[in-house]
Design an enzyme around this catalytic site. Sequence first.
Site, PDB file in Angstrom:
ATOM      1  CG  ASN A  64      -1.918 -55.316  22.242  1.00 12.89           C
ATOM      2  OD1 ASN A  64      -2.917 -55.493  21.536  1.00 12.89           O
ATOM      3  ND2 ASN A  64      -1.781 -55.874  23.427  1.00 12.89           N
ATOM      4  CE  LYS A 112       2.127 -51.737  23.198  1.00 15.64           C
ATOM      5  NZ  LYS A 112       1.550 -51.854  24.529  1.00 15.64           N
ATOM      6  NE  ARG A 125       5.055 -33.856  33.534  1.00 18.19           N
ATOM      7  CZ  ARG A 125       6.175 -34.439  33.153  1.00 18.19           C
ATOM      8  NH1 ARG A 125       7.218 -34.478  33.953  1.00 18.19           N
ATOM      9  NH2 ARG A 125       6.266 -35.005  31.961  1.00 18.19           N
ATOM     10  CB  SER A 134      -3.617 -28.582  28.284  1.00 15.08           C
ATOM     11  OG  SER A 134      -2.253 -28.931  28.218  1.00 15.08           O
TER      12      SER A 134
HETATM   13  P1  ATR Z   1       2.968 -43.869  27.600  1.00 12.07           P
HETATM   14  O1  ATR Z   1       2.768 -44.353  26.191  1.00 12.07           O
HETATM   15  O2  ATR Z   1       3.763 -44.788  28.475  1.00 12.07           O
HETATM   16  O3  ATR Z   1       1.687 -43.438  28.237  1.00 12.07           O
HETATM   17  P2  ATR Z   1       3.569 -41.115  27.108  1.00 12.07           P
HETATM   18  O4  ATR Z   1       2.526 -41.058  26.053  1.00 12.07           O
HETATM   19  O5  ATR Z   1       4.884 -40.425  26.877  1.00 12.07           O
HETATM   20  O6  ATR Z   1       3.956 -42.605  27.473  1.00 12.07           O
HETATM   21  O7  ATR Z   1       2.915 -40.546  28.472  1.00 12.07           O
HETATM   22  C1  ATR Z   1       3.652 -40.461  29.653  1.00 12.07           C
HETATM   23  C2  ATR Z   1       2.720 -40.030  30.782  1.00 12.07           C
HETATM   24  O8  ATR Z   1       3.485 -40.009  32.004  1.00 12.07           O
HETATM   25  C3  ATR Z   1       2.150 -38.632  30.637  1.00 12.07           C
HETATM   26  O9  ATR Z   1       0.893 -38.587  31.273  1.00 12.07           O
HETATM   27  C4  ATR Z   1       3.184 -37.793  31.388  1.00 12.07           C
HETATM   28  O10 ATR Z   1       2.707 -36.545  31.852  1.00 12.07           O
HETATM   29  P3  ATR Z   1       2.708 -35.247  30.862  1.00 12.07           P
HETATM   30  O11 ATR Z   1       1.563 -35.459  29.916  1.00 12.07           O
HETATM   31  O12 ATR Z   1       2.517 -34.100  31.761  1.00 12.07           O
HETATM   32  O13 ATR Z   1       4.038 -35.277  30.174  1.00 12.07           O
HETATM   33  C5  ATR Z   1       3.472 -38.703  32.558  1.00 12.07           C
HETATM   34  N1  ATR Z   1       4.778 -38.433  33.183  1.00 12.07           N
HETATM   35  C6  ATR Z   1       5.983 -38.793  32.708  1.00 12.07           C
HETATM   36  N2  ATR Z   1       6.945 -38.378  33.549  1.00 12.07           N
HETATM   37  C7  ATR Z   1       6.338 -37.737  34.574  1.00 12.07           C
HETATM   38  C8  ATR Z   1       6.795 -37.081  35.751  1.00 12.07           C
HETATM   39  N3  ATR Z   1       8.105 -36.976  36.042  1.00 12.07           N
HETATM   40  N4  ATR Z   1       5.871 -36.536  36.589  1.00 12.07           N
HETATM   41  C9  ATR Z   1       4.558 -36.631  36.310  1.00 12.07           C
HETATM   42  N5  ATR Z   1       4.052 -37.233  35.200  1.00 12.07           N
HETATM   43  C10 ATR Z   1       4.941 -37.782  34.353  1.00 12.07           C
END
Ligand code: ATR
Length: 288
Positions: free
Chosen positions: A92, A68, A166, A169
């Site tokens: 998409n 994407k 999580r 920032s």
């Molecule tokens: P996508 O394109 O699916 O949004 P991404 O850009 O990698 O994938 O984002 C994943 C999201 O899931 C993020 O908000 C991530 O939190 P962080 O920014 O702190 O990494 C969140 N995420 C993934 N695994 C997690 C976990 N075990 N606990 C909490 N948040 C999680």
Amino acid sequence: MTRHFIVIGNPIAHSKSPQIHQVFATQVDIDICYQRQHCPDNAAGFSAVIEAFFHGGGVGANVTVPFKQRAYDNCLARGGLSEHAKIAGAVNTLLLNEAVLKNGGSIKDAIYGDNTDGQGLVNHIVRLGWPLSGARVALIGAGGAARGIILPLIEAGIAQLTIANRTVSKATKLVTDLSAASPTIAQHHITTCATTDLTGQFDLIINATSIGLSSNTLPLADDLNCHYAYDMMYGRALPFLQRFADRGAQTSEGYGMLIGQAALSFERWTGHAINVEQATTTLSKQHE
Ligand code: ATR
């Protein structure tokens, strides 16, 4: 005349898009061929695949993981982007910009990117009968999936938006970036916090994290509650939804969003409006 479409991804064998679009085509009585297209995960491979497809007479392409962002870069450099694709930072849906072709532009320069994911989610929530106008909404996650739904939620008239992540920032940076890119978003006061600090009562809480792909569960505060809980994942057990269902909330997984974004792409490509509820019923009968 058969109209040709593809969905490009890696892996792609699992994609439900061909089946969904075939149901749409049958509903509006047009002849389509919609195929899965595997693609190597590099910029040159992606450009080669989409250019070959449109040179071969293809009408439209869907783009899924992990392309994407690549599709966004491609359209930014050449054929252009819709407002929603610009704000989402992701594409998409690909189609040819007829104006570019009419002015003698090449097919390569006419490949235009849109993003129907966020509006697909909003349309699904509307179909569920969940009120968005004036709603207090918490969005958990600050990655690509979260980014794409912020503008459509604000356009749907929500009153308050809190983005919890999580890594706080990343949520703060997301709000700064989107406010700079969109006056509509800049006018809206968005608060951010750590997922563990999200507390109180919301109308709607949306899980846009990728946690459902793992066996982990989100650490949520005990007094966090909502009337409606939505998880953008689908087709698997979702502890996030179970937690809120146990406390009396209405819940939904994201399969309806998948159908919703597909319907918007189909409408964009063909000009035919889709009755999404009817299509959803047909698809669930096919699964039985
Ligand atoms: P996508 O394109 O699916 O949004 P991404 O850009 O990698 O994938 O984002 C994943 C999201 O899931 C993020 O908000 C991530 O939190 P962080 O920014 O702190 O990494 C969140 N995420 C993934 N695994 C997690 C976990 N075990 N606990 C909490 N948040 C999680």
